[in-house]
Every structure is written in C-alpha cells, then in structure tokens.
Write a protein that holds these residues in place. Structure first.
Motif, PDB file in Angstrom:
ATOM      1  N   ILE A 421       0.871  -1.104  -0.187  1.00 24.13           N
ATOM      2  CA  ILE A 421      -0.394   0.054  -0.220  1.00 24.13           C
ATOM      3  C   ILE A 421       0.682   1.592  -0.315  1.00 24.13           C
ATOM      4  CG2 ILE A 421      -1.648   1.122   1.192  1.00 24.13           C
ATOM      5  CD1 ILE A 421      -2.849  -1.372   2.674  1.00 24.13           C
ATOM      6  N   ARG A 422       1.981   1.422   1.187  1.00 22.34           N
ATOM      7  CA  ARG A 422       2.815   2.202   0.619  1.00 22.34           C
ATOM      8  C   ARG A 422       3.501   2.221  -0.364  1.00 22.34           C
ATOM      9  NH1 ARG A 422       3.927   3.985   5.954  1.00 22.34           N
ATOM     10  NH2 ARG A 422       3.744   2.841   7.788  1.00 22.34           N
ATOM     11  N   GLN A 423       3.727   1.132  -1.235  1.00 23.50           N
ATOM     12  CA  GLN A 423       4.730   1.701  -2.098  1.00 23.50           C
ATOM     13  C   GLN A 423       3.195   2.141  -3.910  1.00 23.50           C
ATOM     14  OE1 GLN A 423       6.224  -2.575  -3.364  1.00 23.50           O
ATOM     15  NE2 GLN A 423       7.940  -2.477  -2.432  1.00 23.50           N
ATOM     16  N   ARG A 424       2.123   1.698  -3.761  1.00 19.44           N
ATOM     17  CA  ARG A 424       0.884   2.069  -3.999  1.00 19.44           C
ATOM     18  C   ARG A 424       1.071   3.599  -3.981  1.00 19.44           C
ATOM     19  NH1 ARG A 424      -3.447  -1.110  -2.514  1.00 19.44           N
ATOM     20  NH2 ARG A 424      -2.316  -2.411  -3.320  1.00 19.44           N
ATOM     21  N   HIS A 425       0.859   4.211  -2.594  1.00 23.78           N
ATOM     22  CA  HIS A 425       0.775   5.712  -2.121  1.00 23.78           C
ATOM     23  C   HIS A 425       2.082   6.524  -3.529  1.00 23.78           C
ATOM     24  CE1 HIS A 425       2.459   8.631   0.561  1.00 23.78           C
ATOM     25  NE2 HIS A 425       0.829   9.350   0.027  1.00 23.78           N
ATOM     26  N   ALA A 426       3.123   5.789  -3.011  1.00 21.97           N
ATOM     27  CA  ALA A 426       4.482   6.405  -3.854  1.00 21.97           C
ATOM     28  C   ALA A 426       4.351   6.972  -5.275  1.00 21.97           C
ATOM     29  CB  ALA A 426       4.976   5.450  -3.038  1.00 21.97           C
ATOM     30  N   PHE A 427       3.699   5.274  -5.755  1.00 22.74           N
ATOM     31  CA  PHE A 427       3.377   5.267  -7.039  1.00 22.74           C
ATOM     32  C   PHE A 427       2.277   6.301  -7.419  1.00 22.74           C
ATOM     33  CE2 PHE A 427       0.737   4.269 -10.833  1.00 22.74           C
ATOM     34  CZ  PHE A 427       1.648   4.331 -11.264  1.00 22.74           C
ATOM     35  N   VAL A 428       1.246   6.831  -6.693  1.00 19.06           N
ATOM     36  CA  VAL A 428      -0.058   7.702  -7.215  1.00 19.06           C
ATOM     37  C   VAL A 428       0.421   8.853  -7.319  1.00 19.06           C
ATOM     38  CG1 VAL A 428      -2.210   8.200  -6.355  1.00 19.06           C
ATOM     39  CG2 VAL A 428      -1.568   5.832  -6.676  1.00 19.06           C
ATOM     40  N   ARG A 429       0.866   9.287  -6.029  1.00 22.58           N
ATOM     41  CA  ARG A 429       1.383   9.963  -5.391  1.00 22.58           C
ATOM     42  C   ARG A 429       2.753  10.989  -6.429  1.00 22.58           C
ATOM     43  NH1 ARG A 429       4.841  13.870  -2.309  1.00 22.58           N
ATOM     44  NH2 ARG A 429       3.739  14.850  -0.365  1.00 22.58           N
ATOM     45  N   ARG A 430       3.960  10.520  -7.155  1.00 19.68           N
ATOM     46  CA  ARG A 430       5.010  10.290  -7.841  1.00 19.68           C
ATOM     47  C   ARG A 430       3.834  10.725  -9.352  1.00 19.68           C
ATOM     48  NH1 ARG A 430       9.578   7.032  -8.672  1.00 19.68           N
ATOM     49  NH2 ARG A 430      10.252   7.535  -6.482  1.00 19.68           N
ATOM     50  N   THR A 431       2.821  10.008  -9.499  1.00 14.46           N
ATOM     51  CA  THR A 431       2.284  10.589 -10.538  1.00 14.46           C
ATOM     52  C   THR A 431       1.690  11.201 -10.645  1.00 14.46           C
ATOM     53  OG1 THR A 431       1.524   7.613 -10.965  1.00 14.46           O
ATOM     54  CG2 THR A 431       0.067   9.160 -11.818  1.00 14.46           C
ATOM     55  N   ALA A 432       1.212  11.870  -9.455  1.00 15.31           N
ATOM     56  CA  ALA A 432       0.127  13.508  -9.178  1.00 15.31           C
ATOM     57  C   ALA A 432       1.478  14.668  -9.908  1.00 15.31           C
ATOM     58  CB  ALA A 432      -0.555  13.456  -8.071  1.00 15.31           C
ATOM     59  N   GLU A 433       2.981  13.773  -9.115  1.00 23.10           N
ATOM     60  CA  GLU A 433       3.508  15.221  -9.530  1.00 23.10           C
ATOM     61  C   GLU A 433       3.485  15.243 -10.843  1.00 23.10           C
ATOM     62  OE1 GLU A 433       7.159  13.970  -6.693  1.00 23.10           O
ATOM     63  OE2 GLU A 433       5.740  14.698  -4.916  1.00 23.10           O
ATOM     64  N   ARG A 434       4.081  14.568 -11.358  1.00 26.53           N
ATOM     65  CA  ARG A 434       4.638  14.288 -12.781  1.00 26.53           C
ATOM     66  C   ARG A 434       3.020  14.759 -13.717  1.00 26.53           C
ATOM     67  NH1 ARG A 434       3.061  10.996 -17.042  1.00 26.53           N
ATOM     68  NH2 ARG A 434       2.292   9.205 -16.257  1.00 26.53           N
ATOM     69  N   GLU A 435       2.306  14.768 -12.875  1.00 27.47           N
ATOM     70  CA  GLU A 435       0.937  14.996 -13.836  1.00 27.47           C
ATOM     71  C   GLU A 435       1.062  16.358 -13.809  1.00 27.47           C
ATOM     72  OE1 GLU A 435      -1.866  15.217 -16.329  1.00 27.47           O
ATOM     73  OE2 GLU A 435      -0.616  13.621 -15.771  1.00 27.47           O
ATOM     74  N   PHE A 436       1.437  17.468 -12.618  1.00 28.41           N
ATOM     75  CA  PHE A 436       1.554  18.420 -12.391  1.00 28.41           C
ATOM     76  C   PHE A 436       2.146  19.004 -12.971  1.00 28.41           C
ATOM     77  CE2 PHE A 436       4.030  21.552  -9.809  1.00 28.41           C
ATOM     78  CZ  PHE A 436       3.555  22.132  -9.947  1.00 28.41           C
ATOM     79  N   PHE A 437       3.802  18.602 -13.622  1.00 30.92           N
ATOM     80  CA  PHE A 437       4.615  19.000 -13.990  1.00 30.92           C
ATOM     81  C   PHE A 437       4.481  18.781 -15.408  1.00 30.92           C
ATOM     82  CE2 PHE A 437       7.243  18.645 -10.172  1.00 30.92           C
ATOM     83  CZ  PHE A 437       8.615  19.059 -10.577  1.00 30.92           C
ATOM     84  N   ARG A 438       3.534  18.006 -16.017  1.00 31.70           N
ATOM     85  CA  ARG A 438       2.570  17.628 -17.353  1.00 31.70           C
ATOM     86  C   ARG A 438       1.892  18.708 -17.428  1.00 31.70           C
ATOM     87  NH1 ARG A 438      -0.605  16.867 -21.018  1.00 31.70           N
ATOM     88  NH2 ARG A 438      -2.002  16.081 -18.781  1.00 31.70           N
ATOM     89  N   GLN A 439       1.310  19.223 -16.832  1.00 34.21           N
ATOM     90  CA  GLN A 439       0.538  20.059 -17.177  1.00 34.21           C
ATOM     91  C   GLN A 439       1.544  21.561 -17.343  1.00 34.21           C
ATOM     92  OE1 GLN A 439      -3.396  20.278 -14.922  1.00 34.21           O
ATOM     93  NE2 GLN A 439      -3.392  18.450 -14.561  1.00 34.21           N
ATOM     94  N   ARG A 440       1.795  22.200 -16.746  1.00 33.67           N
ATOM     95  CA  ARG A 440       2.229  23.526 -16.394  1.00 33.67           C
ATOM     96  C   ARG A 440       2.842  22.925 -18.075  1.00 33.67           C
ATOM     97  NH1 ARG A 440       6.618  24.025 -11.828  1.00 33.67           N
ATOM     98  NH2 ARG A 440       7.416  25.730 -13.137  1.00 33.67           N
ATOM     99  N   VAL A 441       4.583  22.242 -18.269  1.00 31.02           N
ATOM    100  CA  VAL A 441       4.786  22.346 -19.890  1.00 31.02           C
ATOM    101  C   VAL A 441       3.923  22.094 -20.797  1.00 31.02           C
ATOM    102  CG1 VAL A 441       6.386  20.977 -20.929  1.00 31.02           C
ATOM    103  CG2 VAL A 441       6.781  20.607 -19.028  1.00 31.02           C
ATOM    104  N   GLU A 442       3.026  21.879 -20.957  1.00 29.13           N
ATOM    105  CA  GLU A 442       2.626  21.693 -21.574  1.00 29.13           C
ATOM    106  C   GLU A 442       1.168  23.341 -22.094  1.00 29.13           C
ATOM    107  OE1 GLU A 442      -2.079  19.907 -22.488  1.00 29.13           O
ATOM    108  OE2 GLU A 442      -0.881  18.262 -22.473  1.00 29.13           O
ATOM    109  N   HIS A 443       0.881  23.770 -20.660  1.00 30.34           N
ATOM    110  CA  HIS A 443       1.049  25.367 -20.549  1.00 30.34           C
ATOM    111  C   HIS A 443       1.604  26.020 -21.390  1.00 30.34           C
ATOM    112  CE1 HIS A 443      -1.045  29.154 -18.981  1.00 30.34           C
ATOM    113  NE2 HIS A 443      -1.453  28.713 -18.955  1.00 30.34           N
ATOM    114  N   LEU A 444       2.616  26.117 -21.280  1.00 32.68           N
ATOM    115  CA  LEU A 444       4.100  26.609 -21.590  1.00 32.68           C
ATOM    116  C   LEU A 444       3.974  26.550 -23.268  1.00 32.68           C
ATOM    117  CD1 LEU A 444       6.319  26.508 -19.296  1.00 32.68           C
ATOM    118  CD2 LEU A 444       5.740  28.529 -19.559  1.00 32.68           C
TER     119      LEU A 444
END
Length: 648
Positions: A421-444
């Motif tokens: 579950i901790r690994q799953r949490h870490a994966f989902v958290r990292r996915t959210a962070e990746r999505e956060f940076f992806r949306q920033r780059v896409e906007h620029l």
C-alpha cells in the motif's frame, strides 16, 4: 534339663528326694499366698489333700496356662479325682496307697507334660512375635511405598527402624558416586540424617565421610555385611574401623550398643547405611537423664539384625523408587520447560505468558483453598496444585500448530501488505507530481507566458490538495491498521478511499485499496479477520490433542481437560466447544481469569498497548456482569491480589 518342683511346706517327699536330686530337680516350698511363677524350667506343683483346698482354682488355671503341670496326691478315703482341682488342669492324680516308684514315675510324666506345655507356649509366643513383626514390616513397607517426598521418606525410614528396635538414636548415610570429567570415581558416604530421643536439641549438619573401612559406617558400606557392637567403645582387637567419639564428648552422650546395617537395592548394591544406637529396655526412657545407663542400654539381638536387615532392604527399594520418581519428575519438568520454550520461540511476543498464567492460576487455587463462601469445601492437594501448574504452563502448546504469520500477526495487515500500500501510495503520489509538471509544460508550450502565473497558482493549489489527500489516505490506512482491545471505529474515511481508483502503468483503473485490504483494515477488534481468528482459536484443540498423546499418571490425568477449556465462557460464548457453566472445571475457570488478565496487561504485545491493572480488572468485571466469568473466583482473584504474584 533342669526341673522345678513346687510343694506346700507340710508336704514331704522324703522317699524320692534322693532320686529327684539325681535327676537335677530343684524342690521349692510354696505357700498358698505365694505367686506361682514359672521361669525357664519345666515346673510341677504337687498338692495333697490339705493344700489343694487352699489354692484358688483361678490361680491354678493361670499356672497351667503359663506352662506348669499339677499333680494331686489323694488321701486314704479318695479313690477318684477330687473336685477342688478341675480335670482339665490335672496332669495326674495319685490315690493312696502309692509307693515311691509310682510317685517318681508320675512326677517324671508331669515334668514331660510341663516341658511340652512350655515348648508349645514358646512356639505360640514365637509365632505371635513373628506375626507381629511381619505385620510391622508390612505396615512399614506400605508407609515407605506411599511416601513420595524424598526427605520425609528418609526421616520415616530411620524413625521406623528405631521404633521396632527400641533404639535411642540413629543415623542414615547414603552412598554417592563422585564424577570427575564425566568419569565415575571413588564414592563417598553422605551423612543425611540423625535422630536422638534423649538429645533432640543437638544441632545437625550434613557432611560426607570417605567410603572406606576406617569408619563403622564405611566398613559396613564396603563389606555389605551387618555389624553388631555391644559396646562401641570396646572394639575387638585388630579391626580396621574405629569410632569417632567427638560427638559424644561434645554433647555429653554415650554411644554403647550399636547396630549398623547396609541398605542394598534390587541389584544387591549398597546404596546406604542404617545405623542404630543404644537399644533400650524401656523405649520411653531418656538416657541423658537415666540414673543407671548401663542397665537401661542392652545389646541388639540376632533377631533384630534379621528384622532391621529386612527393613533396610525395603528402605533401599523405597529410596531407589523415590529417586527414580524424582528423576521422572525432573525429566517431565524439563520437558514442560522445553515445550514452553518451543512455544515462545515461535511467538517471542508472548514470552513469559505461560509461566505467568501458571503462577496466577496456582495462586488463585491457593486462595480458594483458604476461602469461605461458595468454594469453602474446595481443597486442592499438593498433586492437584502440580497438575494445575503444568496445565497452565502447557495451555498454549497447541500454538505450534498455527501458521507463524498468523501467530505473530501484530497489525491488521501483514508487513508486506502494508508495504505494498505504501508503494501504491508512492506510485500514485509520483504520478500526481508527474501530472503536475506535465500540465505546466503543456501550458507553456501552448500559451507561453500568457496567463501562466494564474494557471500555475491554481494548478499548484490543486496539486497540494491532491498530495495532502494522498498523504491523509496513508495516515488513515496506518491508523486503521492498529488493532484495538475493544471493538472500535466506523471506518468512514477508509471506506471513502476504498472507492477511489488510480491508473496503473498500462493505463488500467485499479482500486486504491483491494477488497482483502479493506476487509483486514475494517476489523473492529484485534488484528485478525474471521479466518485467522478461527485458525488462532484452533490452538486450543491442537493443545488438547497433543496433551492427550502423553501417558499421564493418575495424579496428572486431567491436564488435557483443564487446558482444553481455558477459552470457554460460562455463558457458552467461548471456544472451541461453547460449553457452559459447571461443565467447565473450576481449575479451568481459574486459568481463564489468569489468561485474560495477562493478555490485557502484558507489555510485550506488539499489536496492543499494555492495559493498566485497574482497567484490566474493569474489563474482567464487565465479563462477569455479562455472565462469562465466575463471579466468586474473580472476587477472590481481586481480593487476594493474585495478579501481583511473581512468576515462579
């Protein structure tokens, strides 16, 4: 053979006195008031017409019954046996006129009858004495055979030997083999015990002496033969042994007659020595205060040597049996300790639990012994207390049949499950962070700097909320993973997260929590789900089946049954058989209370915190109110502060 003739003073036997003297007959005058005593010689009482009327028939009957014979001389007018002397007491009647030869023949016949009566009387006395001795040996043998306590047995052996011989004092020595580097070397004699009626105040200190012929006890132990001394201070010339007078000199005692007997086992090996000192004419006499010591102390007879030798043989077998019994007890106690160690090795978190439960259960049993009220008629013997102790030590042995991952499960989730579950949490958290940076780059890429600052602020706020929500999810899982002593929790937050999904690496929707994880995390009490709980509960049945395989002695035969019910409750809500009320033995009901208390207050359980004493007692009281535990036993447990007993 020497004969004795009793006759009245006025009865003269001048005509045959020379013949009687030649036959070694001693004539003695007896008056009507004299005692008709019979010594070791055949005795004939001669009565004439006058004297027979002055002797009471009862006196004559006692005289005949002790081995005497009666000859009555008639007067001139008598032709038949006179009435004054009953026929059954009469050896011969000699009517007038009689000659010297006739009288002499009659007296000889009476002597033979008196001798036969004496022999018959001695034979009866001997038979009576032998029967009494046999009865004494049988009684002693039974007493020795039933005594299990080793020290008490030794004391009993010496006391009984002194009693049947009338000895004032005695000592008991046991042979011990010395071991050096695993090899059996020279033996020693261990001075185990001493008793002294005249000087019971003398202190005793156990010690050892060499197993050689220098001492009396050592001589008997090495030769294997009895030794009788009429006076221990006057030893035969040239003997190897000597007597140590230091004891007598120190305490003002005098060792005179002595009987020292070897104790041999069934292999005819000497295992000890029984030494008896100062045989007394009067068993109750105090030699320390006796005015005539030398007359009171008498030698030991050959018959006593035979008697004590028989007793020593019984004693040796009893000592050997007692040692064997103690060896078996030590062996079994070692097995129990090993079994408890095996249990605690599989489940180190419960280290000491079995010992504490056993100690508290025994403490409660001893409290019940002293109690009034409902259990005032309950008394536990020493053997029953031992049975309770072993049942307490072995009550959880069946845990060896439970899977270790279930047995030691500290949290609701296994460690690897929580890690996933901790690994799953870490994966989902990292996915959210990746999505956060992806949306920033896409906007620029699409809009450049136009509106970027406002977009970033909004995106950053959403991202922080998402991360906080994910971190809260992990906290909710971690909190739910902690077991509770009592039912608790509604798990609303947990069930909310259970509805959420995430995308895996292949883009497929996956639940944030699986059905099994939700099932475990929503356990309302403890750390086990229903299947695991049933597996843990099966340890009771495993315990019973294992203990049933042991060929218990009659004193310990109830151990399996006592241990079997330690999770049963009076209202039938326990397990595994759901028995109720009086079907649960009192020993088991006591163990149940001790088991619950220790489980609540133990500080070494990783799946819960230790419950304070008062709260633990409160929980137990609540089970009493619910009809699950014995009210009187719980009261005695609390009032007697049994829970404060230290582990033995």
């Amino acid at each position: 053979m020497r004969y004795l003739l009793l006759r009245p003073a006025d009865l003269r036997l001048d005509a045959i006195e020379h013949a009687l003297a030649a036959e070694d007959v001693v004539a003695r005058v007896v008056a009507p008031g004299d005692a008709l005593e019979i010594g070791d010689n055949p005795t004939v009482l001669v009565l004439d017409a006058d004297s027979r009327k002055t002797f009471d028939p009862e006196r004559l009957r006692r005289f005949v019954s002790t081995g005497g014979a009666i000859v009555v001389l008639g007067d001139d007018s008598e032709k038949d046996v006179p009435d004054e002397v009953p026929d059954d007491l009469l050896a011969a009647f000699v009517p007038q006129p009689y000659g010297a030869r006739q009288l002499l023949v009659t007296l000889r016949s009476a002597y033979r009858e008196a001798a036969a009566r004496r022999d018959c009387l001695r034979a009866r006395e001997e038979a009576t004495m032998r029967t009494k001795e046999l009865g004494e040996l049988t009684r002693i043998g039974m007493a020795l055979a039933t005594e299990r306590d080793y020290r008490t047995l030794l004391d009993l052996i010496l006391a009984q030997a002194r009693e049947i011989t009338g000895s004032d004092a005695g000592s008991l020595y046991l042979v011990e083999k010395q071991e050096t580097d695993g090899d059996v070397g020279e033996g020693i004699l261990h001075f185990e015990l001493t008793q002294n009626d005249s000087r019971p105040d003398i202190p005793f200190v156990t010690h050892t002496i060499p197993l050689d012929r220098s001492s009396i006890a050592g001589y008997v132990a090495t030769t294997g033969e009895p030794l009788v001394l009429d006076d221990a201070y006057v030893l035969p010339e040239g003997v190897e042994y000597s007597i140590n007078r230091s004891f007598d000199e120190r305490y003002g005692y005098r060792t005179q007659s002595m009987l020292t007997i070897p104790m041999k086992d069934h292999k005819d090996e000497v295992i000890g020595v029984l030494q008896l000192i100062n045989r007394k004419q009067h068993p109750d006499a105090n030699l320390h205060a006796a005015q005539d010591f030398t007359r009171e102390v008498i030698p030991y007879s050959r018959r006593l040597v035979e008697l004590v030798s028989a007793l020593a043989g019984q004693a040796a077998v009893s000592i050997e049996n007692s040692r064997l019994y103690e060896d078996i007890e030590r062996l079994f106690a070692g097995f129990v300790r090993a079994a408890v160690t095996a249990i605690e090795q599989r489940d180190p978190t419960t280290f000491g639990h079995s010992g504490r439960v056993a100690t508290m259960t025994v403490g409660l049993a001893e409290t019940v012994d002293r109690a009034s009220g409902q259990y005032r008629d309950i008394n536990f013997s020493r053997q029953e207390i031992r049975e309770i102790r072993y049942a307490g030590l072995l009550h959880d042995f069946g845990k060896v049949g439970v899977r270790e991952q279930v047995l030691v499960k500290a949290k609701k989730l296994q460690p690897q499950e929580l890690a996933l579950i901790r690994q799953r949490h870490a994966f989902v958290r990292r996915t959210a962070e990746r999505e956060f940076f992806r949306q920033r780059v896409e906007h620029l890429e699409r809009h450049g700097q136009k509106g970027y600052q406002e977009f970033l602020e909004q995106l950053d706020a959403e991202h922080r909320r998402e991360l906080e929500n994910l971190d809260r999810f992990l906290r909710v899982v971690t909190d739910a993973n902690e077991p509770t002593v009592l039912p608790a929790g509604t798990f609303e937050d947990l069930l909310h997260y259970a509805e959420r999904c995430y995308q895996d690496l292949e883009g497929k929707e996956q639940p944030l929590l699986t059905d099994d994880e939700i099932r475990y995390l929503t356990i309302r009490k403890g750390s086990l789900d229903e299947a695991e709980r049933l597996e843990i509960e099966s340890h009771v049945t495993h315990t019973y089946r294992f203990l049933r395989q042991i060929p218990w002695t009659s004193e310990l035969q109830d151990i399996p049954l006592i241990a079997y019910g330690h999770h049963e409750k009076l209202d039938g809500s326990g397990y595994p058989r759901q028995v109720t009320g009086e079907r649960i033995p009192i020993q088991t009901r006591m163990m149940t209370i001790a088991d619950i208390y220790d489980a609540l207050t133990a500080a070494d359980r990783p799946y819960k915190r230790a419950v304070p004493t008062q709260r633990a007692l409160g929980i137990i009281e609540s089970e009493v109110e619910g009809g699950m535990l014995d009210r009187d036993l719980v009261r005695l447990f609390v009032e007697g502060k049994v829970f404060e007993r230290e582990d033995d």
